[in-house]
Design a protein around this motif. Sequence first.
Motif, PDB file in Angstrom:
ATOM      1  N   LEU A  79       7.383   3.136  -4.274  1.00  0.00           N
ATOM      2  CA  LEU A  79       6.588   4.363  -4.334  1.00  0.00           C
ATOM      3  C   LEU A  79       5.527   4.378  -3.245  1.00  0.00           C
ATOM      4  O   LEU A  79       5.334   5.390  -2.558  1.00  0.00           O
ATOM      5  CB  LEU A  79       5.942   4.484  -5.714  1.00  0.00           C
ATOM      6  N   ARG A  80       4.855   3.262  -3.049  1.00  0.00           N
ATOM      7  CA  ARG A  80       3.806   3.194  -2.027  1.00  0.00           C
ATOM      8  C   ARG A  80       4.378   3.353  -0.627  1.00  0.00           C
ATOM      9  O   ARG A  80       3.793   4.029   0.227  1.00  0.00           O
ATOM     10  CB  ARG A  80       3.071   1.862  -2.146  1.00  0.00           C
ATOM     11  N   VAL A  81       5.523   2.736  -0.392  1.00  0.00           N
ATOM     12  CA  VAL A  81       6.176   2.866   0.916  1.00  0.00           C
ATOM     13  C   VAL A  81       6.581   4.319   1.173  1.00  0.00           C
ATOM     14  O   VAL A  81       6.445   4.832   2.290  1.00  0.00           O
ATOM     15  CB  VAL A  81       7.387   1.927   1.009  1.00  0.00           C
ATOM     16  N   ALA A  82       7.060   5.013   0.135  1.00  0.00           N
ATOM     17  CA  ALA A  82       7.450   6.422   0.287  1.00  0.00           C
ATOM     18  C   ALA A  82       6.250   7.281   0.661  1.00  0.00           C
ATOM     19  O   ALA A  82       6.354   8.173   1.515  1.00  0.00           O
ATOM     20  CB  ALA A  82       8.094   6.921  -1.008  1.00  0.00           C
ATOM     21  N   VAL A  83       5.103   7.004   0.039  1.00  0.00           N
ATOM     22  CA  VAL A  83       3.887   7.769   0.361  1.00  0.00           C
ATOM     23  C   VAL A  83       3.439   7.485   1.788  1.00  0.00           C
ATOM     24  O   VAL A  83       3.035   8.401   2.524  1.00  0.00           O
ATOM     25  CB  VAL A  83       2.768   7.445  -0.653  1.00  0.00           C
ATOM     26  N   PHE A  95      -2.669   7.722  12.861  1.00  0.00           N
ATOM     27  CA  PHE A  95      -3.089   6.323  12.817  1.00  0.00           C
ATOM     28  C   PHE A  95      -4.210   6.087  11.807  1.00  0.00           C
ATOM     29  O   PHE A  95      -4.062   5.254  10.893  1.00  0.00           O
ATOM     30  CB  PHE A  95      -3.491   5.850  14.209  1.00  0.00           C
ATOM     31  N   PRO A  96      -5.343   6.787  11.896  1.00  0.00           N
ATOM     32  CA  PRO A  96      -6.377   6.563  10.866  1.00  0.00           C
ATOM     33  C   PRO A  96      -5.955   7.005   9.472  1.00  0.00           C
ATOM     34  O   PRO A  96      -6.322   6.363   8.482  1.00  0.00           O
ATOM     35  CB  PRO A  96      -7.570   7.383  11.374  1.00  0.00           C
ATOM     36  N   VAL A  97      -5.171   8.078   9.378  1.00  0.00           N
ATOM     37  CA  VAL A  97      -4.732   8.552   8.058  1.00  0.00           C
ATOM     38  C   VAL A  97      -3.818   7.528   7.398  1.00  0.00           C
ATOM     39  O   VAL A  97      -3.953   7.231   6.200  1.00  0.00           O
ATOM     40  CB  VAL A  97      -4.017   9.919   8.194  1.00  0.00           C
ATOM     41  N   THR A  98      -2.906   6.952   8.164  1.00  0.00           N
ATOM     42  CA  THR A  98      -2.000   5.946   7.616  1.00  0.00           C
ATOM     43  C   THR A  98      -2.762   4.707   7.157  1.00  0.00           C
ATOM     44  O   THR A  98      -2.439   4.111   6.115  1.00  0.00           O
ATOM     45  CB  THR A  98      -0.941   5.561   8.660  1.00  0.00           C
ATOM     46  N   ILE A  99      -3.787   4.308   7.917  1.00  0.00           N
ATOM     47  CA  ILE A  99      -4.613   3.160   7.513  1.00  0.00           C
ATOM     48  C   ILE A  99      -5.326   3.449   6.201  1.00  0.00           C
ATOM     49  O   ILE A  99      -5.412   2.584   5.314  1.00  0.00           O
ATOM     50  CB  ILE A  99      -5.613   2.802   8.630  1.00  0.00           C
ATOM     51  N   VAL A 100      -5.834   4.678   6.050  1.00  0.00           N
ATOM     52  CA  VAL A 100      -6.512   5.058   4.810  1.00  0.00           C
ATOM     53  C   VAL A 100      -5.554   4.976   3.626  1.00  0.00           C
ATOM     54  O   VAL A 100      -5.892   4.397   2.585  1.00  0.00           O
ATOM     55  CB  VAL A 100      -7.117   6.468   4.951  1.00  0.00           C
ATOM     56  N   TYR A 101      -4.356   5.552   3.779  1.00  0.00           N
ATOM     57  CA  TYR A 101      -3.354   5.460   2.706  1.00  0.00           C
ATOM     58  C   TYR A 101      -2.958   4.006   2.445  1.00  0.00           C
ATOM     59  O   TYR A 101      -2.745   3.622   1.286  1.00  0.00           O
ATOM     60  CB  TYR A 101      -2.104   6.286   3.065  1.00  0.00           C
ATOM     61  N   TYR A 102      -2.872   3.235   3.486  1.00  0.00           N
ATOM     62  CA  TYR A 102      -2.501   1.822   3.346  1.00  0.00           C
ATOM     63  C   TYR A 102      -3.539   1.080   2.504  1.00  0.00           C
ATOM     64  O   TYR A 102      -3.198   0.269   1.633  1.00  0.00           O
ATOM     65  CB  TYR A 102      -2.389   1.195   4.734  1.00  0.00           C
ATOM     66  N   VAL A 103      -4.825   1.368   2.757  1.00  0.00           N
ATOM     67  CA  VAL A 103      -5.901   0.689   2.012  1.00  0.00           C
ATOM     68  C   VAL A 103      -5.941   1.209   0.567  1.00  0.00           C
ATOM     69  O   VAL A 103      -6.091   0.423  -0.381  1.00  0.00           O
ATOM     70  CB  VAL A 103      -7.254   0.927   2.713  1.00  0.00           C
ATOM     71  N   ILE A 104      -5.805   2.517   0.388  1.00  0.00           N
ATOM     72  CA  ILE A 104      -5.875   3.092  -0.955  1.00  0.00           C
ATOM     73  C   ILE A 104      -4.748   2.563  -1.835  1.00  0.00           C
ATOM     74  O   ILE A 104      -4.955   2.229  -3.018  1.00  0.00           O
ATOM     75  CB  ILE A 104      -5.831   4.634  -0.879  1.00  0.00           C
ATOM     76  N   LEU A 105      -3.544   2.484  -1.269  1.00  0.00           N
ATOM     77  CA  LEU A 105      -2.383   2.045  -2.056  1.00  0.00           C
ATOM     78  C   LEU A 105      -2.313   0.525  -2.207  1.00  0.00           C
ATOM     79  O   LEU A 105      -1.480   0.021  -2.957  1.00  0.00           O
ATOM     80  CB  LEU A 105      -1.090   2.551  -1.404  1.00  0.00           C
ATOM     81  N   GLY A 106      -3.159  -0.193  -1.476  1.00  0.00           N
ATOM     82  CA  GLY A 106      -3.203  -1.645  -1.625  1.00  0.00           C
ATOM     83  C   GLY A 106      -2.006  -2.377  -1.089  1.00  0.00           C
ATOM     84  O   GLY A 106      -1.582  -3.404  -1.648  1.00  0.00           O
ATOM     85  N   LEU A 107      -1.437  -1.900  -0.011  1.00  0.00           N
ATOM     86  CA  LEU A 107      -0.288  -2.580   0.595  1.00  0.00           C
ATOM     87  C   LEU A 107      -0.735  -3.700   1.549  1.00  0.00           C
ATOM     88  O   LEU A 107      -1.840  -3.729   2.004  1.00  0.00           O
ATOM     89  CB  LEU A 107       0.583  -1.563   1.350  1.00  0.00           C
TER      90      LEU A 107
END
Length: 200
Positions: free
Chosen positions: A147-151, A188-200
């Motif tokens: 699910l996190r990867v899909a987001v 780039f910054p948006v993906t980092i934000v999602y990466y941190v929020i989703l805890g990947l």
Amino acid sequence: VPADVENEGVEDPVLKNQMNSNSEGDSNRRKEMPRASVMIKLILTMVWRNLIRNPNTYASVLGLVWSLIFFRWNMKMPSIIKGSIDIISNAGLGMAMFSLGLFMGLQPKIITCGKTRAMISMLVKFLVGPMVILATSKAMDINGVLLRVAVIQASLPEGIVPFIFAKEYNLHADILSTAVIFGMVVAFPVTIVYYVILGL
């Protein structure tokens, strides 16, 4: 017959105005759009004709058929055909980038669609897109890392192929070109934000 000619013999101003308004109403009725069902049928017919004439439609169908054959009977494609397809696919991406650069270079402004439309397209891509994928994945009972990867994948920048189709059919190519160029910067910054929020 024009309304002025018809109303030449009418001296009453109220009656003359009424006759003029009736004639204007008739002309407006003639200019009215056809019914919604007729418009939908016309649009579907045009879309179908464009799909039939588009080589990408046949390429997609052939690719799907070949994938089914390959996974069912493990048949390998001849090397000469595979090599030719690889050359065409590699050249296609470069030509798409060239087409995008040429389109952007011919525009008078960098943001060709305007700041408002550019902001809306960014919000739809980087906010609405991941939320739709999240809701769809939950509805399909997809959880965990998948699910996190899909987001994260939904938050990646816009591909160049939608711009090619938009340019081909003259459908908001300015918005797509802006989304592709500035989407790469914003992603780039948006993906980092999602990466941190989703805890990947």
